[in-house]
Design a protein around this motif. Structure first.
Motif, PDB file in Angstrom:
ATOM      1  N   THR A  32     -22.629  35.017 118.618  1.00  0.00           N
ATOM      2  CA  THR A  32     -21.274  35.470 118.297  1.00  0.00           C
ATOM      3  C   THR A  32     -20.893  36.517 119.334  1.00  0.00           C
ATOM      4  O   THR A  32     -21.715  36.915 120.167  1.00  0.00           O
ATOM      5  N   ASP A  60     -20.497  40.893 104.912  1.00  0.00           N
ATOM      6  CA  ASP A  60     -20.183  41.963 105.849  1.00  0.00           C
ATOM      7  C   ASP A  60     -21.294  42.212 106.864  1.00  0.00           C
ATOM      8  O   ASP A  60     -21.410  43.306 107.422  1.00  0.00           O
ATOM      9  N   SER A  64     -21.117  38.114 110.597  1.00  0.00           N
ATOM     10  CA  SER A  64     -19.929  37.768 109.825  1.00  0.00           C
ATOM     11  C   SER A  64     -18.714  38.540 110.346  1.00  0.00           C
ATOM     12  O   SER A  64     -17.632  37.972 110.520  1.00  0.00           O
ATOM     13  N   ARG A  65     -18.896  39.829 110.601  1.00  0.00           N
ATOM     14  CA  ARG A  65     -17.792  40.627 111.162  1.00  0.00           C
ATOM     15  C   ARG A  65     -17.362  40.080 112.519  1.00  0.00           C
ATOM     16  O   ARG A  65     -16.169  40.017 112.818  1.00  0.00           O
ATOM     17  N   ARG A  68     -15.303  36.917 111.985  1.00  0.00           N
ATOM     18  CA  ARG A  68     -13.976  37.212 111.423  1.00  0.00           C
ATOM     19  C   ARG A  68     -13.034  37.737 112.506  1.00  0.00           C
ATOM     20  O   ARG A  68     -11.847  37.466 112.494  1.00  0.00           O
ATOM     21  N   ARG A  69     -13.590  38.488 113.436  1.00  0.00           N
ATOM     22  CA  ARG A  69     -12.785  39.064 114.515  1.00  0.00           C
ATOM     23  C   ARG A  69     -12.518  38.032 115.621  1.00  0.00           C
ATOM     24  O   ARG A  69     -11.420  37.937 116.143  1.00  0.00           O
ATOM     25  N   PRO A  71     -13.588  33.958 116.235  1.00  0.00           N
ATOM     26  CA  PRO A  71     -14.285  32.853 115.577  1.00  0.00           C
ATOM     27  C   PRO A  71     -15.174  31.994 116.475  1.00  0.00           C
ATOM     28  O   PRO A  71     -15.847  31.095 115.992  1.00  0.00           O
ATOM     29  N   GLU A  97     -14.327  29.273 110.612  1.00  0.00           N
ATOM     30  CA  GLU A  97     -13.248  29.724 109.743  1.00  0.00           C
ATOM     31  C   GLU A  97     -13.850  30.346 108.490  1.00  0.00           C
ATOM     32  O   GLU A  97     -14.643  29.701 107.786  1.00  0.00           O
ATOM     33  N   PHE A  98     -13.474  31.592 108.223  1.00  0.00           N
ATOM     34  CA  PHE A  98     -13.950  32.248 107.009  1.00  0.00           C
ATOM     35  C   PHE A  98     -13.405  31.477 105.812  1.00  0.00           C
ATOM     36  O   PHE A  98     -12.228  31.139 105.759  1.00  0.00           O
ATOM     37  N   ALA A 100     -12.842  31.528 101.890  1.00  0.00           N
ATOM     38  CA  ALA A 100     -12.803  32.386 100.700  1.00  0.00           C
ATOM     39  C   ALA A 100     -13.037  31.614  99.406  1.00  0.00           C
ATOM     40  O   ALA A 100     -13.606  32.140  98.458  1.00  0.00           O
ATOM     41  N   ASP A 123     -20.959  35.448 102.619  1.00  0.00           N
ATOM     42  CA  ASP A 123     -19.779  35.193 103.445  1.00  0.00           C
ATOM     43  C   ASP A 123     -19.950  33.773 103.959  1.00  0.00           C
ATOM     44  O   ASP A 123     -20.972  33.456 104.579  1.00  0.00           O
ATOM     45  N   PHE A 125     -18.632  30.358 106.104  1.00  0.00           N
ATOM     46  CA  PHE A 125     -17.813  29.898 107.225  1.00  0.00           C
ATOM     47  C   PHE A 125     -17.927  28.385 107.361  1.00  0.00           C
ATOM     48  O   PHE A 125     -19.019  27.820 107.278  1.00  0.00           O
TER      49      PHE A 125
END
Length: 159
Positions: A32, A60, A64-65, A68-69, A71, A97-98, A100, A123, A125
């Motif tokens: 990442t 978190d 994962s962070r 999210r920032r 992809p 893609e996160f 939810a 989390d 994805f």
């Protein structure tokens, strides 16, 4: 971006090979991008199900962070031998893609594995693919078969 199912429909043999490499050892490495743009390598357990490629991570977590920032990701299977003569190697790149709405995925995960984390414990994805690479050894040559979205496959051999 192509879903895993779209890639697999276009390249079924390559998709089967790549999935088998990731299934051989559930643990894989994901690259990442950190906030400053430098790469981060982390462990992950990719999951191919219902025509999609998924990855769950600790809530978190740094990876994962990162996703999210930004992809973009690169995923690499565990290679069992340096020579790659036994099984080969596989890599996937794309965007994550996160996700939810985890209920359907988590029920499917439980049905397949008997394990079901609580939604707040993961989390999740869903990953689309832009590039898939298969490396094998044939005789004294390394064979690199690569697929790029919109360009199809290319085969290169190296001694």
């Amino acid at each position: 971006m192509a879903t895993w199912a779209e890639f697999a429909a276009e390249q079924p043999d390559m998709a089967a090979f790549v999935q088998s490499r990731f299934a051989a050892d559930r643990h894989a490495l994901i690259a990442t991008l950190r906030k400053d743009g430098s790469p981060r390598i982390s462990g992950v357990e990719p999951d191919f199900t219902r025509g999609e490629l998924w990855a769950g991570m600790m809530p978190d977590s740094l990876k994962s962070r990162d996703l999210r920032r930004d992809p973009r990701f690169a995923l690499h299977c565990m290679t069992t031998t340096a020579s790659m003569t036994e099984a080969g190697d596989a890599k996937i790149s794309g965007t994550a893609e996160f996700w939810a709405d985890k209920d359907v995925y988590l029920k499917d995960l439980f049905d397949r594995t008997g394990w079901q984390p609580k939604p707040e414990e993961i989390d999740l994805f869903r990953m689309d693919v832009t590039e898939v690479v298969q490396l094998t050894v044939e005789g004294d040559e390394m064979v690199v078969l690569s697929w790029h979205e919109g360009r199809g496959t290319r085969r290169v051999t190296k001694k």
